[in-house]
Motif scaffolding. Structure first.
Motif, short mmCIF file in Angstrom:
data_model
loop_
_atom_site.label_atom_id
_atom_site.label_comp_id
_atom_site.label_asym_id
_atom_site.label_seq_id
_atom_site.Cartn_x
_atom_site.Cartn_y
_atom_site.Cartn_z
N UNK A 1 0.84 -1.20 0.00
CA UNK A 1 0.00 0.00 0.00
C UNK A 1 0.88 1.25 0.00
N UNK A 2 0.74 2.11 -1.00
CA UNK A 2 1.57 3.33 -1.04
C UNK A 2 1.11 4.34 0.00
N UNK A 3 2.07 5.14 0.47
CA UNK A 3 1.71 6.25 1.35
C UNK A 3 2.68 7.42 1.10
N UNK A 4 2.21 8.61 1.45
CA UNK A 4 3.02 9.81 1.28
C UNK A 4 3.23 10.45 2.66
N UNK A 5 4.46 10.91 2.87
CA UNK A 5 4.76 11.58 4.13
C UNK A 5 5.52 12.87 3.85
N UNK A 6 4.91 13.98 4.24
CA UNK A 6 5.60 15.27 4.07
C UNK A 6 6.67 15.40 5.15
N UNK A 7 7.90 15.74 4.73
CA UNK A 7 9.04 15.83 5.66
C UNK A 7 9.23 17.27 6.15
N UNK A 8 9.25 18.21 5.22
CA UNK A 8 9.50 19.60 5.59
C UNK A 8 9.15 20.49 4.41
N UNK A 9 9.30 21.79 4.60
CA UNK A 9 9.12 22.74 3.51
C UNK A 9 10.21 22.49 2.46
N UNK A 10 10.08 23.06 1.24
CA UNK A 10 10.98 22.70 0.13
C UNK A 10 12.46 22.82 0.47
N UNK A 11 13.21 21.78 0.13
CA UNK A 11 14.66 21.77 0.32
C UNK A 11 15.26 20.91 -0.79
N UNK A 12 16.36 21.40 -1.36
CA UNK A 12 17.04 20.69 -2.43
C UNK A 12 18.53 20.63 -2.14
N UNK A 13 19.19 19.63 -2.67
CA UNK A 13 20.65 19.54 -2.61
C UNK A 13 21.20 19.90 -3.98
N UNK A 14 21.94 21.00 -4.06
CA UNK A 14 22.43 21.50 -5.34
C UNK A 14 23.79 20.93 -5.71
N UNK A 15 24.64 20.67 -4.70
CA UNK A 15 26.00 20.22 -5.01
C UNK A 15 26.62 19.61 -3.77
N UNK A 16 27.67 18.81 -4.01
CA UNK A 16 28.52 18.33 -2.92
C UNK A 16 29.65 19.33 -2.73
N UNK A 17 30.19 19.39 -1.53
CA UNK A 17 31.26 20.35 -1.23
C UNK A 17 32.40 19.66 -0.49
N UNK A 18 33.59 20.21 -0.65
CA UNK A 18 34.75 19.84 0.17
C UNK A 18 35.78 20.95 0.04
N UNK A 19 36.70 21.04 1.00
CA UNK A 19 37.67 22.13 0.96
C UNK A 19 38.81 21.82 0.00
N UNK A 20 39.78 22.74 -0.07
CA UNK A 20 40.88 22.60 -1.03
C UNK A 20 41.72 21.36 -0.80
N UNK A 21 41.74 20.85 0.44
CA UNK A 21 42.55 19.68 0.76
C UNK A 21 41.75 18.37 0.70
#
Length: 643
Positions: free
Chosen positions: A108-128
């Motif tokens: 049985x499918x179900x939907x659960x709202x987690x939070x207001x809109x949020x997206x992941x645009x990119x991964x990050x890391x420092x120069x090292x």
């Protein structure tokens, strides 16, 4: 007309009357900044149009979508973010799951709202390759879209730290969806990767410069999209804005002209970005003057270069707290009001730390060394007393190194801290007007200055050296050269900003203000003393105070002369004058806190040790039948001995 007189190649501007308001000061005799080797122009918007950061990866919510749209059927289980209302509910991040009945049967499918809109645009890391994170874009329930480069370490445990920061930014999280939000973040593997800068300031990538700030990166071309500020605190942003660059120039910058201390304060705030480009660690000045004479107003004007009134802080903080603030403001300015609020027992070490740009080494929970904070800042301070006076009152001996890291500049001018009141009636009215204007126009000059510096090709370190050779910066004592370079750097910052068309000041006005400050500093210090000079002064002062009470002649008969209590040594006369023969305890006391080895080295260098045995700085002398090892000191009567 503006009256002018010159002292050591320095112009001092003092308006004769309010009617001279439209006559600019003559600073043409000073050397201008050498011509730039590039024609880069700033593309900064100087209109009243509010700045809206854009991200090429992002998608925008369609504000016209009032009715729910029919979204395509999702795969299950999966997460999906909807930017408009759908058949699943209002915009937001949803978890599309499925559950199986206990007795068996189809899922049985179900939907659960987690939070207001949020997206992941990119991964990050420092120069090292460390400090990995995610670049998030989120839509609060109220307000516009926001971005945050979130360190992955906030996902440790149950992710409470991450949720706390998101809540601070306005994200609404469903009460029973904490686990799903943590799962969503942990599963993000975006294709885009950007460099995460964990501190504000200059960063080098592909042999190009980028200046990272909490809300934007200033660089040429596409480099601005490849590096972003990452912090555990989503709301860490000291660089707020109001008004525009044009309004700052008209309402504040214009009023600085003709007021050397105002020009100096703004130039000091602008000197921060030049530190890295001129291979220097710090530059600091301390404005000293009576209460309510306008010193704090000068600091507020300087703070408007980078942010609002809160950008100015006070000395009432622990050394650890100031380290954290300095690290957060690296390559900009640290502005601290009222040095009297600082602990006089600690402020000397704090000034050293701020000037050296390195915080205390500390251990983490496992006991291993944690990387200390690092920074480069221009330090602007104020107070009713000098740094040395504040330290002395607390029983601490000031050092020459502290004096040149924070130059005491007298803040006493014609009208309090001001010379030229423009259209205002008196110094109080002028200060009140400025205090009002800095609450409406701020935060634009510093970033605009950096936009020009990222394209600058000149050797700015050579420019500092060239200005430091001006006759007005002539060094007559051992530490004057260091002070001259600090003020030449500050003057250069003001001159560059003027050349870029950002201040509205006259050419050479900033350097003239720096030269005036150099003369005022040298006169107020009487020439700041090096450690060598302090040692000679301490020994000379000790002899003046105790020469007749704690010394006696080597030829005196103890039975016929008064007893010398707390003896420091003996003396003897010859054709060249009186020589004082110090015992070890007496000389250590006379050195005033310097160790014996360092003290005798200074005495020998100055030629004050007139006798010595081979391989030693002391000499054996027979006194009353006993041989004693003593230090033969004859102070020079030439005042240049302290130079």
């Amino acid at each position: 007309m503006v009256s002018e007189y010159r002292d050591s190649e320095t112009a001092i501007w003092q308006p004769d009357s309010p009617e001279s308001a439209n006559t600019p000061p003559d600073v043409s005799h000073l050397t201008p900044v050498s011509q730039p080797s590039n024609d880069a122009a700033s593309n900064r918007d100087t209109t009243e149009t509010p700045f809206v950061p854009l991200c090429p990866i992002a998608r925008e919510v369609d504000p016209s979508a009032a009715e729910p749209t029919q979204a395509k059927a999702p795969s299950r289980p999966s997460f999906a973010c909807y930017l408009t209302p759908t058949q699943f509910g209002p915009p937001g991040l949803y978890f599309h799951g499925q559950r199986y009945p206990r007795g068996g049967g189809d899922a049985e499918p179900f939907e659960k709202r987690v939070c207001t809109p949020i997206e992941c645009l990119a991964a990050t890391h420092d120069e090292r390759g460390n400090n990995h994170g995610l670049l998030l874009r989120l839509k609060p329930l109220y307000g516009s879209w926001r971005q945050w480069a979130m360190p992955l370490r906030l996902l440790k445990g149950s992710g409470e730290e991450m949720r706390g920061e998101l809540l601070d930014m306005g994200v609404r999280i469903e009460p029973d969806a904490f686990k799903e939000l943590n799962q969503w973040a942990a599963k993000q593997v975006p294709d885009e990767v950007v460099v995460a800068a964990t501190r504000v300031g200059w960063h080098q990538m592909d042999e190009r410069r980028a200046f990272v700030m909490p809300r934007c990166t200033i660089a040429q071309g596409e480099l601005a999209n490849r590096i972003i500020f990452q912090s555990e605190s989503s709301t860490q942003d000291h660089f707020t804005t109001a008004g525009s660059l044009a309004s700052w120039q008209e309402q504040i910058g214009r009023l600085c002209s003709g007021n050397p201390l105002m020009v100096l304060a703004v130039s000091t705030a602008l000197a921060g970005p030049l530190l890295n480009l001129t291979h220097r660690q710090a530059a600091g000045i301390h404005l000293v003057g009576d209460s309510s004479n306008g010193k704090t107003t000068l600091l507020e004007v300087a703070a408007s270069v980078w942010g609002g009134p809160d950008f100015k802080r006070t000395w009432r903080a622990t050394s650890n707290g100031l380290e954290g603030v300095a690290a957060a403001l690296s390559d900009t300015a640290l502005i601290l009001d009222e040095i009297g609020e600082a602990d006089g027992r600690e402020i000397g070490a704090t000034v050293y730390a701020l000037g050296n740009g390195t915080g205390k080494a500390r251990a983490n929970r496992s006991g291993s060394a944690r990387l200390p904070n690092r920074w480069r800042v221009a330090l602007l301070s104020s107070g009713e007393r000098t740094l040395a006076a504040h330290m002395t009152e607390s029983g601490k001996r000031p050092h020459a190194g502290q004096a040149v890291r924070l130059l005491d500049i007298p803040a006493k001018r014609r009208h309090g801290a001001f010379d030229y009141l423009h259209h205002l009636a008196n110094g109080r009215a002028f200060a009140d007007h400025l205090k009002s204007e800095v609450t409406r126009h701020y935060g634009h000059l510093g970033p605009a200055f950096i936009e020009r510096l990222v394209a600058e090709k000149r050797d700015l370190a050579a420019e500092v050296d060239r200005f430091a050779q001006l006759p007005g910066f002539a060094a007559t004592r051992s530490l004057h050269g260091r002070a001259a370079k600090v003020l030449a750097l500050i003057g250069l910052a003001g001159e560059l900003a003027t050349e870029f068309g950002l201040t509205g000041w006259q050419e050479s006005e900033a350097m003239a203000a720096a030269i005036q400050a150099f003369h005022a500093w040298a006169a107020g210090q009487g020439g700041v003393r090096s450690e060598h000079e302090q040692i000679l002064a301490n020994v000379s002062g000790f002899i003046e105070r105790h020469g007749d009470s704690r010394f006696s002649s080597v030829e005196s008969d103890p039975a016929r002369t008064p007893t010398v209590y707390n003896r420091a040594g003996w003396w003897r006369e010859d054709t060249k004058g009186r020589t004082y023969l110090f015992n070890s305890e007496g000389l250590v006391e006379a050195l005033g806190g310097f160790d014996l080895k360092r003290g005798t080295e200074a005495l020998e260098t100055a030629g004050w040790l007139v006798e010595r045995d081979a391989g030693a700085r002391s000499v054996r002398v027979r006194i009353n039948g006993n041989r004693r090892r003593l230090y033969a000191v004859r102070p020079s009567e030439n005042e240049e001995g302290l130079a």
